[in-house]
Design an enzyme around this catalytic site. Structure first.
Site, PDB file in Angstrom:
ATOM      1  N   ASP A 184       0.838  -1.196   0.000  1.00 30.46           N
ATOM      2  CA  ASP A 184       0.000   0.000   0.000  1.00 30.46           C
ATOM      3  C   ASP A 184       0.875   1.249   0.000  1.00 30.46           C
ATOM      4  O   ASP A 184       1.932   1.275   0.643  1.00 30.46           O
ATOM      5  CB  ASP A 184      -0.901   0.038   1.240  1.00 30.46           C
ATOM      6  CG  ASP A 184      -1.871  -1.123   1.287  1.00 30.46           C
ATOM      7  OD1 ASP A 184      -2.279  -1.587   0.201  1.00 30.46           O
ATOM      8  OD2 ASP A 184      -2.206  -1.576   2.396  1.00 30.46           O
ATOM      9  N   ASP A 211       1.163   7.868   7.967  1.00 26.91           N
ATOM     10  CA  ASP A 211       1.461   6.445   8.185  1.00 26.91           C
ATOM     11  C   ASP A 211       2.853   6.300   8.796  1.00 26.91           C
ATOM     12  O   ASP A 211       3.061   5.582   9.777  1.00 26.91           O
ATOM     13  CB  ASP A 211       1.443   5.674   6.855  1.00 26.91           C
ATOM     14  CG  ASP A 211       0.059   5.291   6.401  1.00 26.91           C
ATOM     15  OD1 ASP A 211      -0.768   4.938   7.253  1.00 26.91           O
ATOM     16  OD2 ASP A 211      -0.193   5.330   5.182  1.00 26.91           O
ATOM     17  N   GLU A 256       2.109  -3.108  10.432  1.00 33.38           N
ATOM     18  CA  GLU A 256       1.746  -3.152   9.021  1.00 33.38           C
ATOM     19  C   GLU A 256       2.793  -2.465   8.161  1.00 33.38           C
ATOM     20  O   GLU A 256       3.013  -2.844   7.009  1.00 33.38           O
ATOM     21  CB  GLU A 256       0.393  -2.473   8.800  1.00 33.38           C
ATOM     22  CG  GLU A 256      -0.042  -2.515   7.340  1.00 33.38           C
ATOM     23  CD  GLU A 256      -1.263  -1.671   7.043  1.00 33.38           C
ATOM     24  OE1 GLU A 256      -1.881  -1.906   5.997  1.00 33.38           O
ATOM     25  OE2 GLU A 256      -1.578  -0.776   7.832  1.00 33.38           O
ATOM     26  N   GLU A 257       3.456  -1.454   8.711  1.00 33.94           N
ATOM     27  CA  GLU A 257       4.366  -0.635   7.925  1.00 33.94           C
ATOM     28  C   GLU A 257       5.773  -1.223   7.798  1.00 33.94           C
ATOM     29  O   GLU A 257       6.590  -0.677   7.054  1.00 33.94           O
ATOM     30  CB  GLU A 257       4.471   0.772   8.532  1.00 33.94           C
ATOM     31  CG  GLU A 257       3.133   1.474   8.711  1.00 33.94           C
ATOM     32  CD  GLU A 257       2.360   1.647   7.419  1.00 33.94           C
ATOM     33  OE1 GLU A 257       3.000   1.802   6.361  1.00 33.94           O
ATOM     34  OE2 GLU A 257       1.124   1.608   7.453  1.00 33.94           O
ATOM     35  N   ASP A 296      -1.584  -2.010  13.650  1.00 34.56           N
ATOM     36  CA  ASP A 296      -1.725  -1.190  12.454  1.00 34.56           C
ATOM     37  C   ASP A 296      -1.743   0.247  12.963  1.00 34.56           C
ATOM     38  O   ASP A 296      -2.733   0.679  13.553  1.00 34.56           O
ATOM     39  CB  ASP A 296      -3.025  -1.533  11.726  1.00 34.56           C
ATOM     40  CG  ASP A 296      -3.226  -0.720  10.444  1.00 34.56           C
ATOM     41  OD1 ASP A 296      -2.460   0.234  10.224  1.00 34.56           O
ATOM     42  OD2 ASP A 296      -4.163  -1.038   9.682  1.00 34.56           O
ATOM     43  N   LEU A 304      -2.001   3.232  11.658  1.00 36.36           N
ATOM     44  CA  LEU A 304      -2.984   4.194  11.150  1.00 36.36           C
ATOM     45  C   LEU A 304      -3.860   3.534  10.101  1.00 36.36           C
ATOM     46  O   LEU A 304      -3.612   3.633   8.896  1.00 36.36           O
ATOM     47  CB  LEU A 304      -2.306   5.444  10.590  1.00 36.36           C
ATOM     48  CG  LEU A 304      -3.217   6.676  10.479  1.00 36.36           C
ATOM     49  CD1 LEU A 304      -3.757   7.097  11.842  1.00 36.36           C
ATOM     50  CD2 LEU A 304      -2.491   7.841   9.834  1.00 36.36           C
ATOM     51  N   ASP A 305      -4.893   2.855  10.561  1.00 31.86           N
ATOM     52  CA  ASP A 305      -5.849   2.209   9.680  1.00 31.86           C
ATOM     53  C   ASP A 305      -6.708   3.258   8.977  1.00 31.86           C
ATOM     54  O   ASP A 305      -7.062   4.277   9.558  1.00 31.86           O
ATOM     55  CB  ASP A 305      -6.746   1.292  10.525  1.00 31.86           C
ATOM     56  CG  ASP A 305      -7.922   0.753   9.752  1.00 31.86           C
ATOM     57  OD1 ASP A 305      -7.691  -0.111   8.889  1.00 31.86           O
ATOM     58  OD2 ASP A 305      -9.060   1.201   9.997  1.00 31.86           O
ATOM     59  N   GLU A 339      -5.360  -6.702  12.126  1.00 36.03           N
ATOM     60  CA  GLU A 339      -6.687  -6.204  11.749  1.00 36.03           C
ATOM     61  C   GLU A 339      -7.748  -7.251  12.079  1.00 36.03           C
ATOM     62  O   GLU A 339      -8.640  -7.015  12.897  1.00 36.03           O
ATOM     63  CB  GLU A 339      -6.708  -5.836  10.251  1.00 36.03           C
ATOM     64  CG  GLU A 339      -5.854  -4.622   9.936  1.00 36.03           C
ATOM     65  CD  GLU A 339      -5.743  -4.320   8.446  1.00 36.03           C
ATOM     66  OE1 GLU A 339      -5.689  -3.125   8.095  1.00 36.03           O
ATOM     67  OE2 GLU A 339      -5.688  -5.264   7.633  1.00 36.03           O
TER      68      GLU A 339
END
Length: 327
Positions: A53, A59, A82-83, A103, A105-106, A265
């Site tokens: 993404d 983020d 996630e990052e 995560d 910053l969803d 998530e």
């Protein structure tokens, strides 16, 4: 969110320290979101994250905030974000007994248009006294000790569940700089609550027959469901818990394993939903109907389909697969 409140719920000082670090990171991220326009934090950072993404500037900043807070709190051994493509191993001199997947910053695609975003996290305890390995987090969601999310919207809300102690809701009071406990033992509305379905219908051409069929039934003109979709999992799940209904991000022809990540998530949101009296499934996943929390992830960024909400609507989805002979 006072440390004494957490200690009273868990009786665990090290866990209380970890949760204080999490709520500090949530406060800092909330502040960054509120000042994004002024501080020129809108737009892309020019990179992609671990799952491909595009990364927004916020983020990157929020990820740094959470890594810094959790690495230095003395309670964590491994962080999965996630990052970051690889897990982050906390130096042994700072390591504690917990493992955190998050995560930071969803819903970050909503940042530039000022729509709600959020943070999602899950906390596990190491399986031994030895230095942590990635196997300490590649476990079913049933092993989660604490799960929560923080929503950055008109107000900053933190929803958190301690295994066996119910789901609790806090709101950040900006005048105090503290999370104030506003609701204990959140439960989904009796009978399933409002008839609302929440999904990205732009993907409908690629859905399987059961998902197409149940959505069509929910659009029955006699007693139709309402459709609500923000595009930020935190916002959509938060509404589902409070109002009722169901949130879906099913597998489809383009994404046979779904699009949402299991560890940071699917698992935490499923854990919260079940603790609030709801249900959480993958729908039809890898040839069978599966309860989401029973999945055993093989990699830290593994994906899964998500069908979570009230029992009335989750069971309707599962029954549709059975009715059509797909499961």
């Amino acid at each position: 969110m006072h440390c004494m409140y957490i200690m009273g719920k868990t009786g665990d000082k090290e866990l209380a320290i970890l949760l204080m670090a999490l709520q500090l990171a949530c406060k800092a991220t909330s502040r960054a979101c509120n000042k994004a326009g002024i501080a020129m934090l809108f737009g892309l950072a020019g990179e992609v994250n671990s799952t491909g993404d595009d990364q927004k500037k916020l983020d990157v900043l929020s990820n740094e905030i959470f890594i810094d807070a959790l690495t230095n709190c003395g309670a964590c051994s491994i962080l999965v974000s996630e990052e970051n493509e690889e897990p982050i191993f906390v130096p042994q001199e700072k390591a504690g007994r917990f493992v955190v997947a998050f995560d930071p910053l969803d819903g970050s695609s909503n940042i530039d248009c000022n729509v709600s975003t959020g943070t999602i996290f899950a906390v596990y305890e190491k399986t031994s006294d030895k230095p942590a390995t990635v196997d300490d987090i590649l476990r079913t969601g049933n092993d989660i000790m604490v799960a929560g999310y923080c929503m950055y919207g008109a107000a900053t809300e933190l929803v958190i569940t301690f295994k066996g102690h119910g789901v609790h809701r806090f709101t950040l009071d900006p005048s105090l700089g503290e999370f104030v406990h506003i609701q204990a033992h959140i439960a989904m509305p009796e009978g399933g609550g409002k008839k609302i379905y929440s999904c990205n219908e732009g993907n409908s051409a690629n859905w399987d027959a059961a998902i197409k069929s149940i959505i069509a039934k929910w659009k029955d003109p006699v007693k139709p469901y309402a459709a609500r979709y923000v595009g930020s999992m935190v916002s959509d799940v938060h509404r589902t818990i409070l109002y009722g209904g169901v949130y879906l991000y099913p597998a489809d022809a383009k994404s046979p394993n779904g699009k949402l990540r299991v560890l940071y998530e699917g698992f935490p949101m499923a854990f919260i939903m079940e603790q609030a009296g709801g249900a959480a499934s993958c729908g039809l996943f890898k040839g069978k109907l599966q309860r989401l929390l029973d999945i055993v992830p093989k990699t830290i960024h593994e994906k899964c389909p998500v069908v979570i909400g009230c029992h009335r609507d989750v069971e309707a989805v599962l029954n549709e697969y059975k009715l059509l002979g797909l499961a």
